[in-house]
Design a protein around this motif. Structure first.
Motif, PDB file in Angstrom:
ATOM      1  N   TYR A  21     -14.026  82.872  35.093  1.00 58.26           N
ATOM      2  CA  TYR A  21     -15.363  82.454  34.644  1.00 58.26           C
ATOM      3  C   TYR A  21     -15.769  81.139  35.298  1.00 58.26           C
ATOM      4  CZ  TYR A  21     -16.143  86.034  31.068  1.00 58.26           C
ATOM      5  OH  TYR A  21     -16.392  87.225  30.415  1.00 58.26           O
ATOM      6  N   LYS A  65     -19.702  80.113  34.904  1.00 58.23           N
ATOM      7  CA  LYS A  65     -20.142  80.428  33.545  1.00 58.23           C
ATOM      8  C   LYS A  65     -19.390  79.514  32.588  1.00 58.23           C
ATOM      9  CE  LYS A  65     -21.561  85.204  34.382  1.00 58.23           C
ATOM     10  NZ  LYS A  65     -21.480  86.613  33.913  1.00 58.23           N
ATOM     11  N   ALA A  66     -20.023  78.386  32.291  1.00 57.59           N
ATOM     12  CA  ALA A  66     -19.345  77.327  31.536  1.00 57.59           C
ATOM     13  C   ALA A  66     -18.988  77.754  30.115  1.00 57.59           C
ATOM     14  CB  ALA A  66     -20.208  76.077  31.513  1.00 57.59           C
ATOM     15  N   GLU A  67     -19.911  78.404  29.438  1.00 58.70           N
ATOM     16  CA  GLU A  67     -19.678  78.759  28.033  1.00 58.70           C
ATOM     17  C   GLU A  67     -18.492  79.706  27.894  1.00 58.70           C
ATOM     18  OE1 GLU A  67     -21.977  80.792  24.201  1.00 58.70           O
ATOM     19  OE2 GLU A  67     -23.100  80.316  26.043  1.00 58.70           O
ATOM     20  N   GLU A  68     -18.476  80.738  28.744  1.00 52.85           N
ATOM     21  CA  GLU A  68     -17.371  81.697  28.683  1.00 52.85           C
ATOM     22  C   GLU A  68     -16.044  81.030  29.057  1.00 52.85           C
ATOM     23  OE1 GLU A  68     -20.257  82.236  29.969  1.00 52.85           O
ATOM     24  OE2 GLU A  68     -21.062  84.180  29.346  1.00 52.85           O
ATOM     25  N   THR A  69     -16.093  80.106  30.021  1.00 56.30           N
ATOM     26  CA  THR A  69     -14.875  79.385  30.410  1.00 56.30           C
ATOM     27  C   THR A  69     -14.310  78.618  29.228  1.00 56.30           C
ATOM     28  OG1 THR A  69     -15.707  79.122  32.676  1.00 56.30           O
ATOM     29  CG2 THR A  69     -13.915  77.664  31.989  1.00 56.30           C
ATOM     30  N   ILE A  70     -15.176  77.880  28.534  1.00 56.20           N
ATOM     31  CA  ILE A  70     -14.741  77.076  27.384  1.00 56.20           C
ATOM     32  C   ILE A  70     -14.227  77.980  26.260  1.00 56.20           C
ATOM     33  CG2 ILE A  70     -15.541  75.530  25.562  1.00 56.20           C
ATOM     34  CD1 ILE A  70     -17.445  74.328  27.696  1.00 56.20           C
ATOM     35  N   ASN A  71     -14.898  79.097  26.030  1.00 56.74           N
ATOM     36  CA  ASN A  71     -14.461  80.025  24.976  1.00 56.74           C
ATOM     37  C   ASN A  71     -13.048  80.544  25.252  1.00 56.74           C
ATOM     38  OD1 ASN A  71     -16.848  79.753  23.562  1.00 56.74           O
ATOM     39  ND2 ASN A  71     -17.799  81.571  24.462  1.00 56.74           N
ATOM     40  N   ASN A 129     -10.498  77.721  24.770  1.00 50.50           N
ATOM     41  CA  ASN A 129     -10.289  77.500  23.338  1.00 50.50           C
ATOM     42  C   ASN A 129      -9.398  78.587  22.736  1.00 50.50           C
ATOM     43  OD1 ASN A 129     -11.731  75.109  23.090  1.00 50.50           O
ATOM     44  ND2 ASN A 129     -13.672  76.154  22.724  1.00 50.50           N
ATOM     45  N   PRO A 170     -17.877  89.306  26.893  1.00 51.42           N
ATOM     46  CA  PRO A 170     -18.831  89.295  25.772  1.00 51.42           C
ATOM     47  C   PRO A 170     -19.367  90.688  25.487  1.00 51.42           C
ATOM     48  CG  PRO A 170     -19.288  87.493  27.287  1.00 51.42           C
ATOM     49  CD  PRO A 170     -18.255  88.353  27.947  1.00 51.42           C
TER      50      PRO A 170
END
Length: 307
Positions: free
Chosen positions: A255, A260-266, A269, A286
């Motif tokens: 990611y 794709k920052a949001e998916e990377t962080i998800n 986490n 997603p």
């Protein structure tokens, strides 16, 4: 011996000590105690008992092999080699001789004497016949020596011996990727999907293949295919905690490449608490993307092309 065979190593050790008290001149009592200690992972104590067995039976090569094996487990390589040399000089049973050369192959590998390791492993193979563990170590050495031809030959042996084990296909796949034979590498994965018991390693190799294709073409759709394989792996395999964490981290790296920052962080986490994330059904892809149909391989069509 009966207690040891039944997995009661502690009881076996106590009984062996009783035997030693009754007959302190008999080597078998010390060997029984040492075997129990090896099972209990007390290698230093095992070495002491094997050493006493050697003193009681100094002309027996098998005794020296056992002593050398325990010393090797204690990482006393120099002393282990002395004991193993004496075992070779005195001669051992056929089974023990095969184990002797196998152990020498491992020791030579650990001290990076790869040619000598290969010689010893081949000697072991000549006695015991083809063995997956021996072939695996030989394949690693061929990989380090960049000897692809012999590496693939060993991989093919592994597949012949155990076609249901993914290890041989995995080994061949890595060698073929090493020389950029990607079509042949993909064929190994297709054969594995047909014959082998699928593991997380298989899905990681599928991911590796897609990333190699991206490196060749710079087509980012291969990133999506890699993510699909990772997502499938968590649905189709019962992974270990480590494998779940690695899957989330691999997904995060992909990611990141896709920006794709949001998916990377998800995914990062999720990797921090892989058990909870996995049990709660964390999706790498997603849900809005999951329904998209990504290109799949037509195995029969590709087999025909290879023919």
């Amino acid at each position: 011996r009966l207690a040891f065979v039944n997995g009661q190593s502690g009881k076996a050790f106590e009984l062996a000590k009783e035997a030693i008290k009754i007959a302190p001149e008999e080597a078998e009592g010390y060997k029984a105690a040492a075997d129990a200690c090896m099972s209990l992972e007390n290698y230093a104590l095992a070495a002491d008992y094997y050493k006493n067995a050697v003193k009681c039976d100094p002309k027996n090569g098998n005794r020296y092999f056992n002593y050398g094996y325990a010393l090797a487990a204690c990482e006393k390589t120099a002393d282990a080699l002395k004991a193993l040399t004496r075992a070779d000089e005195l001669g051992c049973s056929q089974e023990t001789t095969a184990q002797l050369y196998h152990l020498l192959g491992i020791i030579c590998f650990d001290i990076r004497k790869f040619d000598d390791s290969l010689i010893n492993l081949k000697k072991a193979e000549q006695i015991m016949g083809p063995d997956i563990e021996v072939l695996q170590r030989m394949a690693v050495i061929y990989g380090l020596k960049e000897d692809v031809r012999n590496g693939i030959f060993v991989a093919n042996q592994m597949k012949l011996i155990s076609p249901s084990d993914y290890t041989g296909y995995k080994t061949a796949f890595k060698f073929l990727c090493q020389i950029k034979k990607y079509k042949e590498a993909a064929f190994e994965l297709r054969k594995a999907s047909k014959y082998a018991k699928i593991s997380m390693d298989y899905y990681f190799d599928l991911m590796t293949y897609e990333l190699e294709m991206y490196n060749q073409t710079k087509d980012k759709s291969y990133f999506e295919k890699a993510l699909m394989h990772l997502d499938e792996s968590l649905k189709n395999i019962k992974p270990s905690v480590k494998e779940v964490a690695e899957t989330y981290i691999n997904a995060a790296e992909i990611y990141l490449q896709l920006e794709k920052a949001e998916e990377t962080i998800n995914c990062l986490n999720a990797s921090l608490n892989p058990v909870e994330s996995f049990n709660l059904g964390f999706n790498i892809i997603p849900k809005e993307v999951e329904s998209k149909e990504l290109t799949e391989y037509d195995v029969e069509e590709m087999l025909e092309e290879d023919r």
